[in-house]
Write an enzyme that holds these catalytic residues in place. Structure first.
Site, mmCIF file in Angstrom:
data_model
loop_
_atom_site.group_PDB
_atom_site.id
_atom_site.type_symbol
_atom_site.label_atom_id
_atom_site.label_comp_id
_atom_site.label_asym_id
_atom_site.label_seq_id
_atom_site.Cartn_x
_atom_site.Cartn_y
_atom_site.Cartn_z
ATOM 1 C CG ASP A 41 12.307 -25.255 -45.012
ATOM 2 O OD1 ASP A 41 11.235 -25.729 -45.422
ATOM 3 O OD2 ASP A 41 12.574 -25.145 -43.809
ATOM 4 C CG ASP A 42 8.565 -25.435 -47.452
ATOM 5 O OD1 ASP A 42 8.850 -26.558 -47.020
ATOM 6 O OD2 ASP A 42 7.780 -24.656 -46.874
ATOM 7 C CB CYS A 81 10.130 -29.106 -41.828
ATOM 8 S SG CYS A 81 9.481 -27.781 -42.855
ATOM 9 N NE ARG A 85 14.259 -29.359 -42.146
ATOM 10 C CZ ARG A 85 14.889 -28.435 -42.883
ATOM 11 N NH1 ARG A 85 16.171 -28.230 -42.713
ATOM 12 N NH2 ARG A 85 14.222 -27.723 -43.770
ATOM 13 C CE LYS A 134 13.069 -26.040 -40.664
ATOM 14 N NZ LYS A 134 11.945 -25.865 -41.571
ATOM 15 C CG HIS A 136 12.234 -28.128 -37.884
ATOM 16 N ND1 HIS A 136 11.439 -27.780 -38.950
ATOM 17 C CD2 HIS A 136 11.409 -28.086 -36.802
ATOM 18 C CE1 HIS A 136 10.205 -27.539 -38.551
ATOM 19 N NE2 HIS A 136 10.168 -27.718 -37.232
ATOM 20 C CB SER A 159 9.586 -23.611 -39.703
ATOM 21 O OG SER A 159 9.733 -24.908 -40.210
ATOM 22 C CG HIS A 226 9.353 -22.585 -44.277
ATOM 23 N ND1 HIS A 226 8.518 -21.691 -43.631
ATOM 24 C CD2 HIS A 226 8.945 -23.825 -43.909
ATOM 25 C CE1 HIS A 226 7.641 -22.374 -42.908
ATOM 26 N NE2 HIS A 226 7.874 -23.673 -43.054
ATOM 27 C CG ASP A 278 12.429 -29.238 -46.417
ATOM 28 O OD1 ASP A 278 12.100 -28.723 -47.503
ATOM 29 O OD2 ASP A 278 12.043 -28.784 -45.317
ATOM 30 C CG ASN A 279 8.984 -30.233 -47.562
ATOM 31 O OD1 ASN A 279 9.344 -30.308 -46.382
ATOM 32 N ND2 ASN A 279 8.533 -29.104 -48.080
ATOM 33 C CE LYS A 299 5.708 -27.748 -45.514
ATOM 34 N NZ LYS A 299 6.268 -26.514 -44.940
#
Length: 479
Positions: A41-42, A81, A85, A134, A136, A159, A226, A278-279, A299
């Site tokens: 994540d991130d 996010c 996904r 996660k 989301h 998140s 994240h 994810d990004n 992001k």
């Protein structure tokens, strides 16, 4: 007939019968490959050793790349996010299925039950399925992963900053405490998350051990890195990039534990393992954010740093190790690629991804997609990747360029920029997107405009107040 001959015939019949027992037949049937998707994540493009990190030790990911393949032009489905996904799990551009931005505790919608996830696709093939981490894609019961193809879930619904008390900022949301789920039951609330990466890893290893005799799909969407950042004592202070680097080192350890579990169960050869994010990095958080270098921005933007992500895939039975591929690939292509490898049936509804298996296994260097489209916010078409070109349409974006970065968990302030004209970049020879070459390449600009107009007719573009003819509704709480 002599007794000796009769005895010989009986022995022969016993041997033939033994060879035809169901157990023996089953061993000769080729088992479909397991699939493990590890999703951070991130995480920034440069936050892995083999992608340029020299201040974070990632030996397991580096070895995974040596044993498999590394994609240098892989894009997440969107730069945020939930949408990201949705893209990797359904093979659709997120705006096709009505999932935008990052869903929070106040949202009353989520992924529609009519959409087919990768878990549902593989479950129909007899796979056992699990998600640890996660989700989301909606936190109400009808949207939970156990309603969308997963047999098991342990983790959080959104998140890890979507809770009322931030370590540095104090109360910031009027939301419930961050819930920790076991399947469809809240088993705890999380304020201090330092053990969560370890727990996710232990659950993943246990799932592999329990399912070694049948094909499985294991999805491991880590809540880290994240913000707010959390790390166990095992890795606290271990990196040369502060707390953020420590977190990445623990994720690398987790990858190693999962691969070791596959090895110990004799599953490594016939298991597809994918690692990506994810990004891009949340740059406003400064030393608590990752690095997208040499890419531009991070992001929440359509620039390369927002969606171009580290991607490593290992599949010893089918992939020649140590290869580096620069052919553009996007997260939406993962579902159809896995479908081709596992001989699974594709979703009945229209998807946007195409199988890139021939690219991954070296049979082709050409992407099956003519172009990739970069949407953000609510259906705003920001850009298009076409061959070596990346074109941006006029839009507003955020930047930390010239701004004071955040520090130790507190964010800095973004500055907004209005892009007023079309910009074009050669992202193969100008990976940092420093030179706008739109004026020198009018035919390329015109070609990409045509591609964009076709996509706008199908998926819309709120920048131009256009609605698409093919978009689908998300699931609604009251429906």
């Amino acid at each position: 007939m002599s007794h000796t001959l009769v005895r010989s015939l009986l022995i022969l019949l016993v041997l033939v019968f033994a060879m035809c027992k169901p157990e023996a037949v089953e061993k000769d049937v080729k088992r479909p490959p397991n699939v493990v998707l590890i999703f951070t994540d991130d995480q920034g493009y440069q936050d892995v050793g083999v992608f340029g990190a020299n201040d974070i030790a990632t030996p397991n990911l580096d070895q995974m790349a040596a044993d498999g393949i590394k994609l240098t032009s892989y894009y997440s489905a969107q730069a945020v996010c939930s949408a990201s996904r949705a893209g990797i799990l359904t093979g659709c551009y997120p705006n096709r299925i009505g999932i935008h931005n990052a869903l929070g505790p106040d949202n009353t919608h989520g992924i529609n039950a009519s959409e087919t996830t990768m878990a549902e696709m593989l479950k129909a093939q007899g796979y056992k399925t699990a998600i640890y981490g996660k989700w989301h894609l909606g936190h109400h019961k009808k949207f939970l992963p156990t309603r969308h193809g997963f047999d098991e879930w342990f983790g959080i619904p959104y998140s890890n900053d979507m809770w009322p008390f931030h370590p540095q900022q104090g109360p910031i949301f009027n939301f419930p405490d961050l819930p920790l789920y076991e399947n469809e039951t809240i088993i705890d609330t999380l304020v201090e998350q330092s053990q969560l990466t370890t727990q996710i890893t232990e659950r993943s290893v246990d799932f592999i051990n329990r399912n070694k005799n049948n094909p499985f799909f294991l999805y491991v969407p880590h809540p880290q890195p994240h913000v707010p950042l959390f790390v166990s004592d095992k890795f606290k202070g271990k990196s040369n990039r502060g707390l953020y680097g420590d977190v990445i080192m623990e994720i690398d350890w987790s990858v190693g534990q999962i691969i070791d579990a596959l090895k110990s169960n004799g599953l490594e050869e016939n298991t597809i393992v994918i690692f990506t994010s994810d990004n891009g990095p949340w740059l406003s958080y400064g030393n608590h954010a990752g690095s997208a270098f040499p890419l531009r921005e991070g992001k929440g933007t359509a620039w390369e740093g927002g969606q171009r992500e580290p991607f490593i895939m290992k599949y010893p039975a089918q992939l020649e190790p140590g290869r580096i591929l620069d052919t553009p690939v996007m997260a939406i292509d993962m579902l159809p690629t896995i479908a081709e490898i596992t001989e699974a049936k594709l979703p009945e509804k229209t998807i946007d991804g195409k199988s890139v298996w021939r690219v991954l296994n070296g049979e082709s260097s050409k992407s099956p997609q003519e172009a990739y489209f970069f949407y953000y916010r609510v259906n705003e078409l920001f850009g298009v990747r076409y061959g070596k070109w990346k074109l941006y349409f006029p839009h507003r974006y955020r930047t930390m360029d010239g701004q004071e970065l955040g520090k130790d968990g507190l964010p800095g302030d973004y500055r907004m920029i209005d892009m007023e004209e079309i910009e074009l970049y050669d992202v193969v020879n100008d990976i940092s997107e420093t030179k706008n070459v739109a004026a020198e390449n009018p035919k390329i600009v015109d070609k990409i405009k045509l591609l964009a107009n076709d996509m706008r007719s199908r998926l819309g573009d709120s920048l131009l107040e256009l609605e698409g003819s093919e978009t689908r509704e998300p699931g609604r709480l009251n429906q």
